[in-house]
Structure formats: C-alpha cells, structure tokens
Scaffold this active site. Sequence first.
Site, PDB file in Angstrom:
ATOM      1  N   CYS A 115       0.481  20.259  20.191  1.00  0.00           N
ATOM      2  CA  CYS A 115       2.049  20.273  19.803  1.00  0.00           C
ATOM      3  C   CYS A 115       2.697  19.724  20.823  1.00  0.00           C
ATOM      4  O   CYS A 115       2.697  19.831  22.197  1.00  0.00           O
ATOM      5  CB  CYS A 115       2.087  21.661  19.769  1.00  0.00           C
ATOM      6  SG  CYS A 115       3.607  22.463  19.289  1.00  0.00           S
ATOM      7  N   HIS A 159       0.796  23.373  10.299  1.00  0.00           N
ATOM      8  CA  HIS A 159       1.008  23.472  11.659  1.00  0.00           C
ATOM      9  C   HIS A 159       2.651  23.579  11.713  1.00  0.00           C
ATOM     10  O   HIS A 159       3.073  24.451  12.411  1.00  0.00           O
ATOM     11  CB  HIS A 159       0.530  22.566  12.280  1.00  0.00           C
ATOM     12  CG  HIS A 159       0.987  22.264  14.007  1.00  0.00           C
ATOM     13  ND1 HIS A 159       0.116  22.407  14.904  1.00  0.00           N
ATOM     14  CD2 HIS A 159       2.319  22.163  14.459  1.00  0.00           C
ATOM     15  CE1 HIS A 159       0.747  22.362  16.053  1.00  0.00           C
ATOM     16  NE2 HIS A 159       1.841  22.197  15.764  1.00  0.00           N
ATOM     17  N   GLU A 160       3.309  22.807  10.962  1.00  0.00           N
ATOM     18  CA  GLU A 160       4.747  22.803  11.185  1.00  0.00           C
ATOM     19  C   GLU A 160       5.384  23.975  10.430  1.00  0.00           C
ATOM     20  O   GLU A 160       6.216  24.651  10.982  1.00  0.00           O
ATOM     21  CB  GLU A 160       5.383  21.711  10.410  1.00  0.00           C
ATOM     22  CG  GLU A 160       4.940  20.373  11.184  1.00  0.00           C
ATOM     23  CD  GLU A 160       5.063  20.271  12.669  1.00  0.00           C
ATOM     24  OE1 GLU A 160       5.980  20.834  13.180  1.00  0.00           O
ATOM     25  OE2 GLU A 160       4.397  19.493  13.063  1.00  0.00           O
ATOM     26  N   HIS A 163       5.348  26.766  12.796  1.00  0.00           N
ATOM     27  CA  HIS A 163       6.508  27.078  13.533  1.00  0.00           C
ATOM     28  C   HIS A 163       7.926  27.829  12.986  1.00  0.00           C
ATOM     29  O   HIS A 163       8.560  28.460  13.768  1.00  0.00           O
ATOM     30  CB  HIS A 163       7.085  25.791  13.930  1.00  0.00           C
ATOM     31  CG  HIS A 163       6.266  24.834  15.125  1.00  0.00           C
ATOM     32  ND1 HIS A 163       6.080  25.230  16.436  1.00  0.00           N
ATOM     33  CD2 HIS A 163       5.616  23.788  14.923  1.00  0.00           C
ATOM     34  CE1 HIS A 163       5.449  24.552  16.977  1.00  0.00           C
ATOM     35  NE2 HIS A 163       5.100  23.477  16.144  1.00  0.00           N
TER      36      HIS A 163
HETATM   37 CO    CO Z   1       3.760  21.977  17.038  1.00  0.00          CO
END
Ligand code: CO
Length: 189
Positions: A115, A159-160, A163
């Site tokens: 990341c 993954h995004e 966030h």
């Molecule tokens: Co990331």
Amino acid sequence: MKINTETIIVDPHPLLRVKSEDVPLPLSPEDLELAHSLMQYVRDSRDPVKAEQEKLKPAVGIAAPQIGINKKIFAVSVDMLDEDDNVETIEYLLVNPKLIAHSKRECALKSGEGCLSIETEYEGLVYRYERVTFKAFDVLQNQEIIIKESDYVGIVLQHEYDHLLGVLFYDRINKTNPWKEKDNATIID
Ligand code: CO
C-alpha cells in the site's frame, strides 16, 4: 491538484483510520478535480519516465483518504493480459461505491499486498472475496454502474474500498499464522 509521494499520508496517520463521507452528486468541480487527480497519479505512477521524474511510487489504486481527504472516492488502473497476451487496462474512478454482493469463496495474493500509505512491510495472506459486485458512480463513464469483478481486479477494488472504511490491509492478516491457507480460498500467483 498534483499528487506525489509528499502528498500521500502514511500509517499511522489518524486520517487513514477515519470512515469517509458520502460525496454529493452531481460532483462539485472540487470533487471532480480530486477524482481526476487520483486517477492521474495511478496512471502516471506506472509510466517509468513520469514516475522517475516526479518520484511516484508505482500503484494500481489510490483512495482519497490517502491524501488526507475522507471522501468516498478512489481510482483503480490495472494492466491485465487478455487471451492473446495483449495488455488491457481496466480502470474505475468510483464515487460512493457500495459492496452489494460477494462470493462465499475467498482469494488472496500469494505474495501478500502492499500500500502507498504503508512503509512497513507486513507479510501474510490478505483474504478477500473471490467475486464482488459493487454499485458506484463511475466518473470515467459519468454514470452509476454495477461492477462485477473477481480475482486480482476484485482484490484491488476491495483494498481501495477498505480505505474508505478506515481499514488497512494488514488488519486482515492472521496474526498468529500469517501464511495460513484456508480451504475455501484460492491463492493467486
Ligand atoms: Co492502500
């Protein structure tokens, strides 16, 4: 707005742990610019010349919280090979994404995840759903879309999306046995 290594915040910055807010639609000029800046970073970061000149760390995705803006926007740009070994770039520039369905089966990248906002190396399998369905407004298509993706692209989307929820990939690594393989999961090379 120009995003580079200096404008990206890194763990343990508290804003990486905040739940992002919904973005009003239609997008304000400011939010539209933010969205395009995120996509520009991801595209430029994989261009060897620009990455070198502008000191960009290569990425396949970035989310607004990573530049300290807790709004539900992220960009994904992934180069995939099709059946004839031609490069096909899959891109999404999503606003207010919602995970609306997923497989029971999971998958994980064999070498783990990385990341832009995490400088420490965290080793271990990061399990995610193998197939996901998102609903979102896509800035590139200028409309609300339903996205069905799986495997690698699905992992990048999740993954995004994490966030926007204040979740980082290492939260999902098994603390006692980081490389533990699960029965219902595919390990992707
Ligand atoms: Co990331």
